[in-house]
Design a protein around this motif. Structure first.
Motif, PDB file in Angstrom:
ATOM      1  N   CYS A   6      64.318  30.682  26.067  1.00 38.04           N
ATOM      2  CA  CYS A   6      63.520  30.151  24.956  1.00 38.04           C
ATOM      3  C   CYS A   6      62.706  28.946  25.405  1.00 38.04           C
ATOM      4  O   CYS A   6      63.029  28.278  26.372  1.00 38.04           O
ATOM      5  CB  CYS A   6      64.314  29.859  23.694  1.00 38.04           C
ATOM      6  N   ASP A   9      64.446  25.580  25.785  1.00 37.71           N
ATOM      7  CA  ASP A   9      65.246  25.492  27.017  1.00 37.71           C
ATOM      8  C   ASP A   9      64.346  25.257  28.225  1.00 37.71           C
ATOM      9  O   ASP A   9      64.662  24.466  29.116  1.00 37.71           O
ATOM     10  CB  ASP A   9      66.018  26.798  27.260  1.00 37.71           C
ATOM     11  N   CYS A  16      70.403  26.957  26.052  1.00 40.19           N
ATOM     12  CA  CYS A  16      71.160  27.061  24.804  1.00 40.19           C
ATOM     13  C   CYS A  16      72.272  28.093  25.013  1.00 40.19           C
ATOM     14  O   CYS A  16      72.254  28.826  25.996  1.00 40.19           O
ATOM     15  CB  CYS A  16      70.228  27.486  23.666  1.00 40.19           C
ATOM     16  N   CYS A  19      70.953  31.768  25.758  1.00 39.69           N
ATOM     17  CA  CYS A  19      70.356  31.958  27.079  1.00 39.69           C
ATOM     18  C   CYS A  19      71.415  31.806  28.160  1.00 39.69           C
ATOM     19  O   CYS A  19      71.383  32.506  29.171  1.00 39.69           O
ATOM     20  CB  CYS A  19      69.215  30.978  27.303  1.00 39.69           C
TER      21      CYS A  19
HETATM   22 ZN   LIG Z   1      67.715  29.553  24.843  1.00 46.86          ZN
END
Ligand SMILES: [Zn+2]
Length: 169
Positions: A6, A9, A16, A19
């Motif tokens: 993401c 991140d 996160c 992920c």
């Molecule tokens: Zn993430």
């Protein structure tokens, strides 16, 4: 910009939980994370990077292979400074290809801007498949690519055995 992790991140460099579990399960790789964060950190200085939709990143020797979302590579080709910018950010030679595509298209992408005359497939006596690509004309000192490196990239990323032939010797 789109990356395999993401965007939050990618900017912070911290994954996160979602992920992180993708990384642990092998759905994404350490190279995906490395390339995504390096690109995201360079966004302010290189706003053209926002055009990138990265599906996956791979490393072959010292080079990077960026696999972009289908249909997103052609517009980037019109911006020759972009590829140079990506190479400076990642600190290595960068090859651009697309995801979910044919062997022929991947060959065209890796050999770009060199045109490909023909792609043939042959089965070797041991049952393995060999792809032969024919390049028009003869190989000159101005030929821009290391064909052994292209063969290595195809072998490592797609399991393809490649033979490169020039129309004229
Ligand atoms: Zn993430």
């Amino acid at each position: 910009m789109k990356t395999p992790i993401c965007s939050f991140d990618a900017r912070t460099g911290i994954l996160c939980p979602q992920c992180n579990s993708k990384l642990r399960s092998g759905q994404i790789s350490g190279v995906d994370v490395e390339v995504s964060t390096k690109l995201a950190k360079a966004l302010d200085k290189n706003p053209e990077i926002s055009k990138i939709s990265l599906a996956k990143a791979e490393r072959v020797d010292q080079d990077y292979v960026l696999v972009l979302e289908p249909g997103t590579l052609a517009p980037l080709r019109r911006d020759p400074s972009l590829q140079r910018a990506i190479q400076n950010i990642l600190g290595g030679k960068v090859w651009l290809t697309e995801a979910d595509t044919t062997d022929r298209k991947v060959l065209e992408d890796l050999f770009f801007p060199v045109r490909i005359a023909n792609v043939n497939t042959a089965w070797l006596p041991d049952g393995s498949k060999m792809t032969k690509v024919v390049i028009p004309g003869r190989k000159t000192d101005r030929f821009p690519h290391d064909t052994e490196m292209i063969s290595k990239i195809l072998k490592d990323t797609r399991g393809m055995e490649l033979m490169v032939e020039f129309e004229r010797q």
